[in-house]
Design a protein around this motif. Structure first.
Motif, mmCIF file in Angstrom:
data_model
loop_
_atom_site.group_PDB
_atom_site.id
_atom_site.type_symbol
_atom_site.label_atom_id
_atom_site.label_comp_id
_atom_site.label_asym_id
_atom_site.label_seq_id
_atom_site.Cartn_x
_atom_site.Cartn_y
_atom_site.Cartn_z
ATOM 1 N N ASP A 104 0.848 -1.190 0.000
ATOM 2 C CA ASP A 104 0.000 0.000 0.000
ATOM 3 C C ASP A 104 0.888 1.245 0.000
ATOM 4 O OD1 ASP A 104 -2.170 -1.648 0.243
ATOM 5 O OD2 ASP A 104 -2.723 -1.025 2.277
ATOM 6 N N ASP A 143 -8.446 -2.184 1.051
ATOM 7 C CA ASP A 143 -9.329 -3.296 1.418
ATOM 8 C C ASP A 143 -8.788 -4.108 2.603
ATOM 9 O OD1 ASP A 143 -7.221 -4.452 0.005
ATOM 10 O OD2 ASP A 143 -8.474 -6.056 -0.791
ATOM 11 N N GLY A 144 -7.570 -3.827 3.023
ATOM 12 C CA GLY A 144 -7.063 -4.466 4.236
ATOM 13 C C GLY A 144 -7.858 -4.058 5.467
ATOM 14 N N ASP A 195 -3.352 0.647 -3.440
ATOM 15 C CA ASP A 195 -3.089 -0.733 -3.006
ATOM 16 C C ASP A 195 -2.481 -1.471 -4.206
ATOM 17 O OD1 ASP A 195 -3.209 -3.400 -2.321
ATOM 18 O OD2 ASP A 195 -5.283 -3.340 -1.624
ATOM 19 N N ASP A 250 -4.251 -8.637 5.243
ATOM 20 C CA ASP A 250 -3.751 -7.848 4.115
ATOM 21 C C ASP A 250 -3.097 -6.587 4.670
ATOM 22 O OD1 ASP A 250 -3.279 -6.948 1.558
ATOM 23 O OD2 ASP A 250 -5.391 -6.570 1.065
ATOM 24 N N ASN A 251 -2.381 -5.858 3.823
ATOM 25 C CA ASN A 251 -1.861 -4.542 4.205
ATOM 26 C C ASN A 251 -3.038 -3.621 4.492
ATOM 27 O OD1 ASN A 251 0.329 -4.825 1.354
ATOM 28 N ND2 ASN A 251 0.650 -5.631 3.399
HETATM 29 MN MN MN Z 1 -5.178 -4.910 -0.334
#
Ligand code: MN
Length: 435
Positions: A20, A183-184, A33, A222-223
């Motif tokens: 990200d 979306d993390g 992202d 996720d990040n």
């Molecule tokens: Mn992501």
């Protein structure tokens, strides 16, 4: 109107790198992202934001959408010109604060929300396969949230020569808050939990950090990147320049060192869960009294020994927990250039592999990646069962056949309409034509 902001980014608990990036340079704010094998994701997201940032020098704010398309072209050219970066791409969600309106531009599955009167309203629509299925009425919004393929993008920056860019405009009121995030965050937390933290944390920096921590507590698969913009009528006190100073320190970059974020090494140390910790210490102490009877001079040494055993047991239990979790997971990814089904999770914390290949198919991973829907294949596509994993492989096989098979790489058609706008009045995106 005065704007104060807070920003936080974190690698999360499962990924090897933070791909990200964010940009916080008043009046321009953005999150991106990145995706692609090896280091390509970092390059894509940072490159997109650097290009977007150029608009600040020109001052041509009307050219915002054109600048996003230029960023698309820059990432695309770099990706086609450098084999090691081939197939990279990035999402981009940016807010430009003007005198009377905030203009948002958006590509991909990062999101912008408006918080007004305690309510969270989504301003962007995800460009994902799952969101398209929701719009077509094939699945419900509920199902979309848990769908194993929810991270498959239908649109991303840098993947094709040109990209349609969504635009939304909001007139900010005093007390409004805008959240930009990758979306993390939204993949790990429900809107209601996000709204609650935003509601209860007035300071934007504190709120950004709390959201990142909450996403990590929820799994951190996720990040995670969170940027919060607060709008108020209050005039800036004379000489007060806090935000400007922070902005120059945190200009576009991948997980900038300036932010109050633990380093990747700190983050990837597996932290034993507190519950398991307690159990382990109790289990050891139950056995301890017989040793303790050996005599007072040895007590101190024994206590240290008990402690060591407790720590070893806690770490052991934590690893066992991780193992059990990992062994219950499936995903589809790439093995020796081909599409493959894996058991485990697509991560290697501290160099420990948490997955193994169950089956390598004959399908070329590179061909699959050429299709917009399977762009994220190298990152691993999560599946909650072997059956799901196999159905994903079947879908890839079908898509490859549809794309023409015998020819070289073929671009997937982009069936989405351009210039969509989300309405600030609705909390979550609703399927068009309903209610
Ligand atoms: Mn992501």
């Amino acid at each position: 109107m005065r704007v104060t902001f807070g920003v936080a980014t974190d690698i999360g608990r499962a990924r090897e790198r933070n791909e990200d990036s964010y940009l916080a340079q008043e009046p321009l704010f953005a999150v991106a992202d990145g995706m692609g094998g090896h280091r390509a994701g970092d390059v894509a997201s940072a490159l997109a934001l650097q290009t977007l940032q150029d608009i600040a020098a020109s001052g041509d704010w009307d050219g915002l959408v054109d600048q996003v398309r230029k960023a698309n072209r820059v990432v695309f050219d770099r990706s086609t010109g450098d084999r090691s970066l081939s197939g990279m791409g990035t999402t981009l969600t940016a807010a430009l604060i003007g005198d009377s309106a905030v203009r948002l531009v958006h590509v991909g599955d990062s999101r912008a929300y408006l918080v007004r009167d305690g309510e969270l309203r989504m301003l962007t629509e995800d460009h994902t396969l799952v969101q398209r299925m929701v719009r077509e009425g094939k699945i419900s919004a509920e199902e979309a949230g848990n769908h194993p393929q929810r991270s498959i993008l239908t649109r991303a920056l840098g993947v094709e020569e040109d990209v349609p860019v969504d635009e939304v405009s909001v007139e900010p009121r005093s007390g409004d808050r805008i959240l930009l995030c990758t979306d993390g965050l939204t993949g790990m937390m429900r809107d209601a939990s996000i709204a609650e933290i935003l509601q209860n944390t007035p300071d934007p920096q504190e709120a950004a950090e709390k959201l990142v921590n909450a996403a990590n507590r929820a799994g951190g698969l996720d990040n995670i990147t969170v940027l919060i913009l607060d709008f108020s009528d209050a005039r800036r006190a004379p000489g007060e320049d806090g935000d400007a100073a922070r902005a120059t320190r945190t200009v576009a970059g991948t997980a900038p060192a300036g932010a109050a974020v633990p380093s990747a090494e700190e983050r990837s140390t597996p932290a034993p869960r507190s519950g398991e910790d307690t159990v382990a210490i109790q289990a050891v102490e139950d056995r301890a009294p017989s040793d303790r009877g050996a005599g007072p001079p040895r007590r101190r040494g024994i206590r240290i020994l008990v402690w060591l055993l407790a720590v070893v047991a806690a770490v052991g239990l934590a690893f066992l927990g991780i193992r059990l979790y990992v062994n219950s997971q499936w995903y589809v990814g790439v093995d020796e250039g081909n599409v493959a089904i894996f058991k485990g999770i697509p991560a290697e914390p501290l160099g420990i592999s948490l997955h193994h290949v169950v089956e390598r198919t004959e399908l070329s991973a590179q061909d699959a990646q050429q299709l917009a829907s399977w762009r994220r294949l190298p990152d691993g596509i999560n599946a909650d069962s072997e059956e799901r994993a196999r159905s994903i492989v079947e879908q890839i096989r079908d898509d490859l056949a549809d794309a023409g098979g015998e020819g070289g790489p073929v671009q997937a058609p982009e069936p989405e309409a351009t210039g969509e706008t989300a309405t600030p009045e609705t909390g979550t995106p609703e399927p068009e034509g309903t209610g």
